[in-house]
Design a protein around this motif. Structure first.
Motif, PDB file in Angstrom:
ATOM      1  N   LEU A 143      -7.965   4.825   6.784  1.00 23.31           N
ATOM      2  CA  LEU A 143      -7.616   3.460   7.093  1.00 23.31           C
ATOM      3  C   LEU A 143      -7.316   3.373   8.553  1.00 23.31           C
ATOM      4  O   LEU A 143      -7.634   2.325   9.200  1.00 23.31           O
ATOM      5  N   TYR A 144      -6.669   4.213   9.201  1.00 22.49           N
ATOM      6  CA  TYR A 144      -6.097   4.169  10.557  1.00 22.49           C
ATOM      7  C   TYR A 144      -7.040   4.440  11.453  1.00 22.49           C
ATOM      8  O   TYR A 144      -6.936   4.272  12.831  1.00 22.49           O
ATOM      9  N   ASN A 145      -8.300   4.779  11.139  1.00 19.63           N
ATOM     10  CA  ASN A 145      -9.397   4.967  12.090  1.00 19.63           C
ATOM     11  C   ASN A 145     -10.424   3.784  11.992  1.00 19.63           C
ATOM     12  O   ASN A 145     -11.220   3.472  12.744  1.00 19.63           O
ATOM     13  N   PHE A 146      -9.939   2.766  11.195  1.00 19.88           N
ATOM     14  CA  PHE A 146     -10.750   1.422  11.094  1.00 19.88           C
ATOM     15  C   PHE A 146     -10.038   0.333  12.086  1.00 19.88           C
ATOM     16  O   PHE A 146      -8.916   0.537  12.171  1.00 19.88           O
ATOM     17  N   SER A 147     -10.942  -0.449  12.545  1.00 19.05           N
ATOM     18  CA  SER A 147     -10.148  -1.395  13.529  1.00 19.05           C
ATOM     19  C   SER A 147     -11.428  -2.594  13.613  1.00 19.05           C
ATOM     20  O   SER A 147     -12.589  -2.761  13.070  1.00 19.05           O
ATOM     21  N   SER A 148     -10.914  -3.633  14.194  1.00 16.26           N
ATOM     22  CA  SER A 148     -11.617  -4.681  14.287  1.00 16.26           C
ATOM     23  C   SER A 148     -13.096  -4.608  15.200  1.00 16.26           C
ATOM     24  O   SER A 148     -13.948  -5.207  15.304  1.00 16.26           O
ATOM     25  N   SER A 149     -12.936  -3.403  15.990  1.00 22.78           N
ATOM     26  CA  SER A 149     -14.063  -3.126  16.770  1.00 22.78           C
ATOM     27  C   SER A 149     -15.268  -2.638  15.695  1.00 22.78           C
ATOM     28  O   SER A 149     -16.383  -2.890  16.260  1.00 22.78           O
ATOM     29  N   ILE A 150     -15.114  -2.545  14.796  1.00 17.88           N
ATOM     30  CA  ILE A 150     -15.840  -2.023  13.576  1.00 17.88           C
ATOM     31  C   ILE A 150     -16.462  -3.141  12.927  1.00 17.88           C
ATOM     32  O   ILE A 150     -17.751  -3.128  12.672  1.00 17.88           O
ATOM     33  N   GLU A 151     -15.882  -4.058  12.221  1.00 21.53           N
ATOM     34  CA  GLU A 151     -15.973  -5.350  11.672  1.00 21.53           C
ATOM     35  C   GLU A 151     -15.660  -6.363  11.964  1.00 21.53           C
ATOM     36  O   GLU A 151     -15.748  -7.507  11.199  1.00 21.53           O
ATOM     37  N   GLY A 161      -1.803  -2.681  -4.034  1.00 16.48           N
ATOM     38  CA  GLY A 161      -1.826  -1.235  -4.068  1.00 16.48           C
ATOM     39  C   GLY A 161      -2.235  -0.473  -2.764  1.00 16.48           C
ATOM     40  O   GLY A 161      -2.444   0.564  -2.807  1.00 16.48           O
ATOM     41  N   SER A 162      -1.862  -1.085  -1.535  1.00 16.69           N
ATOM     42  CA  SER A 162      -2.243  -0.522  -0.290  1.00 16.69           C
ATOM     43  C   SER A 162      -0.695  -0.387   0.479  1.00 16.69           C
ATOM     44  O   SER A 162      -0.504   0.833   0.542  1.00 16.69           O
ATOM     45  N   LEU A 163      -0.178  -1.504   0.659  1.00 17.41           N
ATOM     46  CA  LEU A 163       1.074  -1.405   1.263  1.00 17.41           C
ATOM     47  C   LEU A 163       2.007  -0.571   0.704  1.00 17.41           C
ATOM     48  O   LEU A 163       2.806   0.103   1.103  1.00 17.41           O
ATOM     49  N   VAL A 164       1.967  -0.748  -0.775  1.00 20.88           N
ATOM     50  CA  VAL A 164       2.850   0.093  -1.492  1.00 20.88           C
ATOM     51  C   VAL A 164       2.510   1.448  -1.725  1.00 20.88           C
ATOM     52  O   VAL A 164       3.264   2.386  -2.437  1.00 20.88           O
ATOM     53  N   ALA A 165       1.341   1.894  -1.266  1.00 16.22           N
ATOM     54  CA  ALA A 165       0.821   3.329  -1.420  1.00 16.22           C
ATOM     55  C   ALA A 165       1.041   3.959  -0.279  1.00 16.22           C
ATOM     56  O   ALA A 165       0.918   5.302  -0.402  1.00 16.22           O
ATOM     57  N   ILE A 166       0.931   3.409   0.963  1.00 13.61           N
ATOM     58  CA  ILE A 166       1.069   4.112   2.101  1.00 13.61           C
ATOM     59  C   ILE A 166       2.279   4.881   2.422  1.00 13.61           C
ATOM     60  O   ILE A 166       3.297   4.408   1.871  1.00 13.61           O
ATOM     61  N   ASN A 167       2.248   5.730   3.197  1.00 17.33           N
ATOM     62  CA  ASN A 167       3.652   6.677   3.249  1.00 17.33           C
ATOM     63  C   ASN A 167       4.566   5.700   4.148  1.00 17.33           C
ATOM     64  O   ASN A 167       4.325   4.967   4.919  1.00 17.33           O
ATOM     65  N   PRO A 168       5.728   5.502   3.682  1.00 21.45           N
ATOM     66  CA  PRO A 168       6.801   4.578   4.254  1.00 21.45           C
ATOM     67  C   PRO A 168       6.953   4.738   5.472  1.00 21.45           C
ATOM     68  O   PRO A 168       7.085   3.627   6.141  1.00 21.45           O
ATOM     69  N   LYS A 169       6.881   5.824   6.238  1.00 22.06           N
ATOM     70  CA  LYS A 169       7.321   5.869   7.602  1.00 22.06           C
ATOM     71  C   LYS A 169       6.108   5.448   8.524  1.00 22.06           C
ATOM     72  O   LYS A 169       6.146   5.256   9.450  1.00 22.06           O
ATOM     73  N   ASP A 170       4.830   5.090   7.728  1.00 23.10           N
ATOM     74  CA  ASP A 170       3.608   4.657   8.291  1.00 23.10           C
ATOM     75  C   ASP A 170       3.692   2.915   8.402  1.00 23.10           C
ATOM     76  O   ASP A 170       2.344   2.405   8.670  1.00 23.10           O
ATOM     77  N   ARG A 171       4.662   2.293   7.928  1.00 20.91           N
ATOM     78  CA  ARG A 171       4.556   0.819   7.605  1.00 20.91           C
ATOM     79  C   ARG A 171       4.605  -0.045   8.839  1.00 20.91           C
ATOM     80  O   ARG A 171       3.661  -1.088   8.899  1.00 20.91           O
ATOM     81  N   GLU A 172       5.000   0.311   9.934  1.00 20.91           N
ATOM     82  CA  GLU A 172       5.118  -0.391  11.147  1.00 20.91           C
ATOM     83  C   GLU A 172       3.437  -0.404  11.717  1.00 20.91           C
ATOM     84  O   GLU A 172       2.816  -1.228  12.059  1.00 20.91           O
ATOM     85  N   LYS A 173       2.872   1.028  11.520  1.00 20.10           N
ATOM     86  CA  LYS A 173       1.510   1.105  12.148  1.00 20.10           C
ATOM     87  C   LYS A 173       0.598   0.359  11.246  1.00 20.10           C
ATOM     88  O   LYS A 173      -0.417  -0.043  11.752  1.00 20.10           O
ATOM     89  N   TYR A 174       0.803   0.328   9.909  1.00 22.26           N
ATOM     90  CA  TYR A 174      -0.017  -0.261   8.871  1.00 22.26           C
ATOM     91  C   TYR A 174      -0.104  -2.032   9.279  1.00 22.26           C
ATOM     92  O   TYR A 174      -1.213  -2.611   9.279  1.00 22.26           O
ATOM     93  N   ALA A 175       1.086  -2.360   9.782  1.00 23.00           N
ATOM     94  CA  ALA A 175       1.516  -3.777   9.553  1.00 23.00           C
ATOM     95  C   ALA A 175       0.719  -4.129  11.006  1.00 23.00           C
ATOM     96  O   ALA A 175      -0.056  -5.181  11.247  1.00 23.00           O
ATOM     97  N   SER A 176       0.710  -3.305  11.988  1.00 25.48           N
ATOM     98  CA  SER A 176       0.020  -3.654  13.277  1.00 25.48           C
ATOM     99  C   SER A 176      -1.666  -3.592  13.058  1.00 25.48           C
ATOM    100  O   SER A 176      -2.266  -4.588  13.686  1.00 25.48           O
ATOM    101  N   LEU A 177      -2.042  -2.818  12.302  1.00 25.33           N
ATOM    102  CA  LEU A 177      -3.519  -3.006  11.976  1.00 25.33           C
ATOM    103  C   LEU A 177      -3.768  -4.093  11.153  1.00 25.33           C
ATOM    104  O   LEU A 177      -4.794  -4.693  11.712  1.00 25.33           O
ATOM    105  N   ILE A 178      -3.230  -4.315  10.108  1.00 26.20           N
ATOM    106  CA  ILE A 178      -3.298  -5.450   9.501  1.00 26.20           C
ATOM    107  C   ILE A 178      -3.435  -6.961  10.101  1.00 26.20           C
ATOM    108  O   ILE A 178      -4.335  -7.438  10.312  1.00 26.20           O
ATOM    109  N   ILE A 179      -2.388  -7.005  11.121  1.00 26.53           N
ATOM    110  CA  ILE A 179      -2.111  -8.222  12.210  1.00 26.53           C
ATOM    111  C   ILE A 179      -3.457  -8.074  12.944  1.00 26.53           C
ATOM    112  O   ILE A 179      -4.076  -9.290  13.146  1.00 26.53           O
ATOM    113  N   SER A 180      -3.937  -6.958  13.206  1.00 23.82           N
ATOM    114  CA  SER A 180      -5.022  -7.016  14.451  1.00 23.82           C
ATOM    115  C   SER A 180      -6.554  -7.401  13.650  1.00 23.82           C
ATOM    116  O   SER A 180      -7.584  -7.903  14.387  1.00 23.82           O
TER     117      SER A 180
END
Length: 259
Positions: A143-151, A161-180
């Motif tokens: 997932l973290y290799n995906f970006s707005s430059s792709i689609e 089942g995504s935010l609750v499934a990612i490793n908790p330490k990655d939540r800030e990185k995840y939120a940044s991706l989602i916002i982007s």
């Protein structure tokens, strides 16, 4: 967001910051590798998969669509969610990301949808699977290799089942991706889980799915987005309830703040 936090206090008035922090701390170092997720699919350990469109999505679809047609939906960690076909049948387009190739192939095969497969030059080792008759495109990659430059960006995101499934330490990185990935008119529906700390000790909450309190939703998205609590429901099956468990499923609508 204030109403959302108050709602949680009403649900569990005995909660304290100490209890919340203890629950977060207990899962903070939990890690599930990409290989382990692939193994779960290979071994059929996918109890999280639902055979019908998710009720919380059905109940709140009008608020997600906001009278729009032909909306582009993003599904992070999509698995083989039947929600994707449900939305495509309504005339919307779907882009999903999933690490397990087996899940993607099963989605198309289970739904009798023909598809093509090709590499993704911008993501080494990734593949993209495209439906021949439905507007559904699924990427098999981290997932973290995906970006707005792709689609590009999306008008809606369904996160079950995504935010609750990612490793908790990655939540800030995840939120940044989602916002982007959020277009200016994006409406992000996110499904999270709350456990009653009076019943569940931190040691029993090792996920996934992981505990995601409303306070963390606010810290992850509050600077950039408006957050509205839409619904909270009992998240247990009858058997789980008989075991004395207590789990609440929460769905929030998150939208970019207007400038």
């Amino acid at each position: 967001m204030r109403n959302s936090l108050l709602s949680v206090l009403i649900l569990y008035p005995t909660w304290s910051w100490c209890q919340t922090n203890a629950m977060l701390a207990a899962q903070a170092d939990q890690v599930v590798t990409l290989g382990e997720w692939e193994e779960r699919w290979q071994e059929g350990r996918t109890g999280f998969h639902q055979l019908h469109p998710h009720k919380l999505l059905e109940n709140n679809i009008d608020k997600v669509l906001a009278r729009r047609t032909g909306v582009r939906f993003f599904f992070p960690l999509c698995g083989k969610a039947v929600d994707m076909k449900w939305l495509a049948d309504m005339g919307h387009s779907v882009v999903g990301v999933e690490i397990a190739e087996q899940a993607i192939r099963q989605f198309f095969e289970d739904n009798n949808i023909t598809y093509s497969e090709e590499p993704v030059p911008a993501i080494p080792g990734a593949k993209v699977y495209k439906s021949s008759e439905k507007n559904i495109t699924l990427y098999q990659c981290d997932l973290y290799n995906f970006s707005s430059s792709i689609e590009g960006q999306f008008g809606a995101i369904w996160d079950r089942g995504s935010l609750v499934a990612i490793n908790p330490k990655d939540r800030e990185k995840y939120a940044s991706l989602i916002i982007s990935l959020m277009a200016n008119d994006c409406r992000y529906l996110v499904d999270t889980l709350l456990y009653d700390p009076e019943i569940h000790s931190p040691a029993t909450l090792l996920g996934p799915p992981f505990f995601v309190p409303d306070e963390q939703i606010l810290s992850l998205f509050g600077n950039n987005c408006d957050i509205e609590l839409l619904q909270s429901v009992d998240g247990l099956t009858g058997t789980q309830r008989a075991w004395g468990l207590n789990l609440t499923e929460i769905v929030h609508l998150i939208t970019p703040k207007s400038n």
